[in-house]
Design a protein around this motif. Structure first.
Motif, PDB file in Angstrom:
ATOM      1  N   ALA A  85       0.899  -1.047  -0.125  1.00  0.00           N
ATOM      2  CA  ALA A  85       0.039   0.019  -0.131  1.00  0.00           C
ATOM      3  C   ALA A  85       0.834   1.179  -0.117  1.00  0.00           C
ATOM      4  O   ALA A  85       0.461   2.402  -0.678  1.00  0.00           O
ATOM      5  N   HIS A  86       2.011   1.521   0.656  1.00  0.00           N
ATOM      6  CA  HIS A  86       2.819   2.277   0.847  1.00  0.00           C
ATOM      7  C   HIS A  86       3.643   2.657  -0.563  1.00  0.00           C
ATOM      8  O   HIS A  86       3.687   3.722  -1.216  1.00  0.00           O
ATOM      9  N   VAL A  87       3.943   1.552  -1.092  1.00  0.00           N
ATOM     10  CA  VAL A  87       4.522   1.752  -2.515  1.00  0.00           C
ATOM     11  C   VAL A  87       3.658   2.151  -3.563  1.00  0.00           C
ATOM     12  O   VAL A  87       3.901   2.914  -4.386  1.00  0.00           O
ATOM     13  N   ALA A  88       2.493   1.637  -3.654  1.00  0.00           N
ATOM     14  CA  ALA A  88       1.256   2.140  -4.441  1.00  0.00           C
ATOM     15  C   ALA A  88       1.032   3.904  -4.294  1.00  0.00           C
ATOM     16  O   ALA A  88       0.838   4.565  -5.176  1.00  0.00           O
ATOM     17  N   LEU A  89       1.104   4.301  -2.886  1.00  0.00           N
ATOM     18  CA  LEU A  89       1.134   5.481  -2.856  1.00  0.00           C
ATOM     19  C   LEU A  89       2.294   6.544  -2.902  1.00  0.00           C
ATOM     20  O   LEU A  89       2.254   7.627  -3.689  1.00  0.00           O
ATOM     21  N   HIS A  90       3.458   6.274  -2.767  1.00  0.00           N
ATOM     22  CA  HIS A  90       4.642   6.783  -2.624  1.00  0.00           C
ATOM     23  C   HIS A  90       5.833   6.313  -3.540  1.00  0.00           C
ATOM     24  O   HIS A  90       6.880   7.035  -3.804  1.00  0.00           O
ATOM     25  N   GLY A  91       5.918   5.344  -3.951  1.00  0.00           N
ATOM     26  CA  GLY A  91       6.651   4.606  -4.983  1.00  0.00           C
ATOM     27  C   GLY A  91       7.990   3.992  -4.219  1.00  0.00           C
ATOM     28  O   GLY A  91       8.917   3.668  -5.066  1.00  0.00           O
ATOM     29  N   HIS A  92       8.133   4.073  -3.060  1.00  0.00           N
ATOM     30  CA  HIS A  92       9.462   3.452  -2.431  1.00  0.00           C
ATOM     31  C   HIS A  92       9.109   3.042  -1.189  1.00  0.00           C
ATOM     32  O   HIS A  92       8.071   3.193  -0.504  1.00  0.00           O
TER      33      HIS A  92
END
Length: 473
Positions: free
Chosen positions: A99-106
């Motif tokens: 979920a974090h990668v989908a939102l921030h990319g890293h």
């Protein structure tokens, strides 16, 4: 706990012997459990029930009245509960990471104070996975690298977060270039990129590759260093200032002064002086420079301060390990300056007056330029070589002052670097010497004089005249 003794190999069959454990060391639940076993054994029928009952009863009798003993049930199965629980927790963390990668990319989250979603601290969970990276399975490592290849970099995580910010800027504005001196880059990002370029040779190979993805490859770094007016980090300027102060004993440098590595130290110090004046209070960098030279930023011209240091070292001597800086005035010029400053002391700043009072008195003979009437700057041997180059004297229009006396006046003014108005009277009117200087400058006579090979004793004034001709004054 209560457990059976290991039976010897040749022992006769019989009831099991039970160890007795003090009550203070027994868990509370052991007693009720053993009593329950006694009851269940008594209710069982047949030979097996009676045999089991006899064993348990003998164990109870062995520990005394009010105490029970028995065999603690053992865990059945292969015991994979902890492993399954660990896999379950990893799966929960992986979902939060997706979920974090989908939102921030890293996944470059800080170790503490990370994002907490649905009661889950992802930053702390990732920190734990980085610490235990060696114990992760190959599949778990592959899942995390699929989300972010640099989730666990071999360099500081702060660097990786700054790189992700730079990547966002590049996605919107295009690659950065070193040839344009990082023009148009936000100030915070610009400082970070300048630091990376300055210390490019110290970076990890993976960091260099990531910078190349932003556009800062080896060629762009070289273009940045070749930029004529590029800004350097404050640490570079401070290092150059320390080296100059250790080598020459002060920081009263002129604007064209450069460090051995090409750093424009003079312009950098001038910019720091302007910053001090505009801020109205000493900055942290200003306090550091004050520790190197208390008069690096005086309220009077820096040229005056530089001449004061010259007179101070001419009278007191250079400190150990110091050397004269380029174009440092000679003794006679510095003493002439000191004599003039003491003569007009009442017109100076109070701080300048205090600095003049700290200088020791000149105990040697006074400079010939101030005392000796008719002193010759040009030797007879040099004049014999110069005389054929001089233009023919005019006889009309009044008395024509001799060439040699005016050459002496020009040489004295150039060697002491004093204004024309301060020319000693025994050289004649300063206006005459100045007009003759401009005429000989225009017709090339002075250039011919500076090109001659004169005796060693005349090299000082010849070099001074050459420098004055280059300045055009």
């Amino acid at each position: 706990m209560a457990r059976a003794h290991s039976r010897p190999v040749n022992a006769a069959p019989g009831p099991a012997h039970v160890w007795w454990v003090r009550s203070v060391h027994r868990p509370v639940e052991v007693g009720p459990g053993l009593r329950a076993l006694v009851g269940s054994a008594a209710e069982g029928g047949g030979e097996e029930g009676r045999a089991g009952s006899g064993v348990v009863e003998s164990a109870v009798r062995a520990v005394g009245a009010g105490r029970t003993a028995g065999v603690v049930p053992r865990r059945s199965g292969r015991g994979g509960g902890l492993t399954r629980r660990g896999e379950q927790l990893f799966a929960e963390g992986l979902e939060q990471a997706r979920a974090h990668v989908a939102l921030h990319g890293h996944l470059a989250l800080a170790h503490t104070g990370g994002r907490v979603g649905d009661g889950f601290d992802l930053g702390r969970w990732l920190a734990g996975r980085r610490v235990a990276a060696a114990s992760l399975t190959a599949q778990q490592t592959a899942w995390l690298e699929e989300l972010d290849p640099w989730w666990n970099p071999p360099w500081p995580l702060d660097w990786q977060r700054a790189w992700y910010r730079a990547r966002e800027h590049v996605r919107v504005n295009g690659p950065v270039h070193g040839g344009d001196n990082l023009a148009g880059v936000p100030r915070r990002l610009e400082r970070w990129l300048r630091h990376q370029i300055t210390h490019h040779h110290d970076l990890h190979e993976g960091q260099r590759q990531l910078l190349a993805d932003l556009g800062l490859g080896h060629k762009e770094v070289e273009r940045f260093h070749a930029w004529p007016g590029r800004r350097r980090p404050a640490a570079d300027g401070l290092a150059a200032a320390r080296a100059y102060a250790a080598r020459h004993g002060h920081l009263a440098v002129s604007s064209p002064t450069t460090a051995p590595d090409g750093f424009a130290l003079g312009r950098w110090l001038a910019a720091q002086r302007v910053r001090q004046h505009t801020s109205g209070h000493p900055t942290r960098l200003g306090r550091t420079l004050t520790g190197l030279d208390a008069w690096w930023n005086p309220p009077w011209p820096v040229q005056w301060q530089r001449m004061w240091w010259t007179a101070h070292y001419r009278l007191a001597g250079l400190p150990d390990g110091c050397q004269w800086w380029p174009s440092a005035p000679e003794t006679e010029r510095s003493m002439t300056w000191l004599h003039r400053q003491r003569a007009q002391r009442v017109l100076l700043h109070p701080g300048q007056q205090q600095l003049l009072d700290t200088l020791p008195q000149h105990t040697g003979t006074q400079t010939p330029a101030l005392t000796a009437s008719g002193r010759r700057e040009v030797s007879d041997q040099a004049w014999a070589l110069i005389c054929p180059l001089m233009p023919r004297q005019q006889s009309a229009g009044g008395r024509w002052r001799g060439h040699r006396l005016l050459i002496d006046g020009i040489a004295h003014t150039a060697r002491t670097d004093t204004p024309w108005r301060d020319l000693p009277a025994h050289y004649g009117p300063w206006q005459t010497c100045y007009r003759r200087y401009k005429r000989w400058l225009a017709d090339g006579t002075l250039h011919q004089i500076t090109a001659l090979t004169l005796p060693t004793t005349d090299h000082g004034w010849q070099l001074a005249v050459t420098r004055r001709l280059h300045r055009g004054s």
